[in-house]
Design a protein around this motif. Sequence first.
Motif, PDB file in Angstrom:
ATOM      1  N   CYS A  98       9.658  73.592 -14.771  1.00 21.45           N
ATOM      2  CA  CYS A  98       9.324  72.164 -14.774  1.00 21.45           C
ATOM      3  C   CYS A  98       9.308  71.622 -16.194  1.00 21.45           C
ATOM      4  CB  CYS A  98       7.975  71.907 -14.103  1.00 21.45           C
ATOM      5  SG  CYS A  98       6.544  72.558 -14.979  1.00 21.45           S
ATOM      6  N   ILE A  99       9.294  70.307 -16.258  1.00 22.61           N
ATOM      7  CA  ILE A  99       9.018  69.616 -17.508  1.00 22.61           C
ATOM      8  C   ILE A  99       7.567  69.177 -17.390  1.00 22.61           C
ATOM      9  CG2 ILE A  99       9.521  67.610 -18.953  1.00 22.61           C
ATOM     10  CD1 ILE A  99      12.424  67.780 -17.935  1.00 22.61           C
ATOM     11  N   ALA A 100       6.716  69.721 -18.235  1.00 20.09           N
ATOM     12  CA  ALA A 100       5.286  69.419 -18.181  1.00 20.09           C
ATOM     13  C   ALA A 100       4.912  68.456 -19.300  1.00 20.09           C
ATOM     14  CB  ALA A 100       4.471  70.706 -18.313  1.00 20.09           C
ATOM     15  N   MET A 101       3.950  67.593 -19.009  1.00 23.42           N
ATOM     16  CA  MET A 101       3.437  66.680 -20.022  1.00 23.42           C
ATOM     17  C   MET A 101       2.130  67.256 -20.551  1.00 23.42           C
ATOM     18  SD  MET A 101       2.725  62.594 -19.945  1.00 23.42           S
ATOM     19  CE  MET A 101       4.424  62.213 -19.605  1.00 23.42           C
ATOM     20  N   VAL A 102       2.088  67.452 -21.858  1.00 26.37           N
ATOM     21  CA  VAL A 102       0.910  68.015 -22.511  1.00 26.37           C
ATOM     22  C   VAL A 102       0.398  67.006 -23.535  1.00 26.37           C
ATOM     23  CG1 VAL A 102       1.694  70.388 -22.148  1.00 26.37           C
ATOM     24  CG2 VAL A 102       2.280  69.220 -24.275  1.00 26.37           C
TER      25      VAL A 102
END
Length: 170
Positions: A98-102
């Motif tokens: 996934c592309i995760a937002m941190v």
Amino acid sequence: MTSTIPTTVASSASGFQPAFKPVITGDRHACVLAAVATIASATLEDVWQKAEDLGLPKAGPYSHIFDGDFIAALLAQYSWVATVWKECEKPSQLPNLCIAMVDYDADWEVGRHVVFHRAKCSHDAKTVEYAIDSTASRPEQVIRTDMTELAPAWYIGVHPMGKASSTSKK
């Protein structure tokens, strides 16, 4: 172009080799483009061009353009399918790719994008979870295995585009 999610990473007792080659950017506003480039095994320049073809302005501001629909359209250019944004509280809730937002700021609704991947190690039966942080301030932070430090708040799952059906109506 064949897209697959790697299920194993090359590893030894001393470490592992990420299944995806990191695409690094010094532009902190282009982290989502670097994440797409990393997953697609493309250059950042190629992803920029495809993003501009989809309507990304050549000059900023452009962070408001990077919504789920835009990211999905951009990934589709490379035969990947994206889910919608989903909230998460811990890394165990993330899919295998996934592309995760941190570093998420709820007031501004912004954060940094990283590629998250979970796979089995080749040298034993353990699973490794890691993030590729394209805008890390230090080279040793580009590949991170401590996901609690990054604290993902949202993610877009990514999986290969299915093959088109070859059957036809008669």
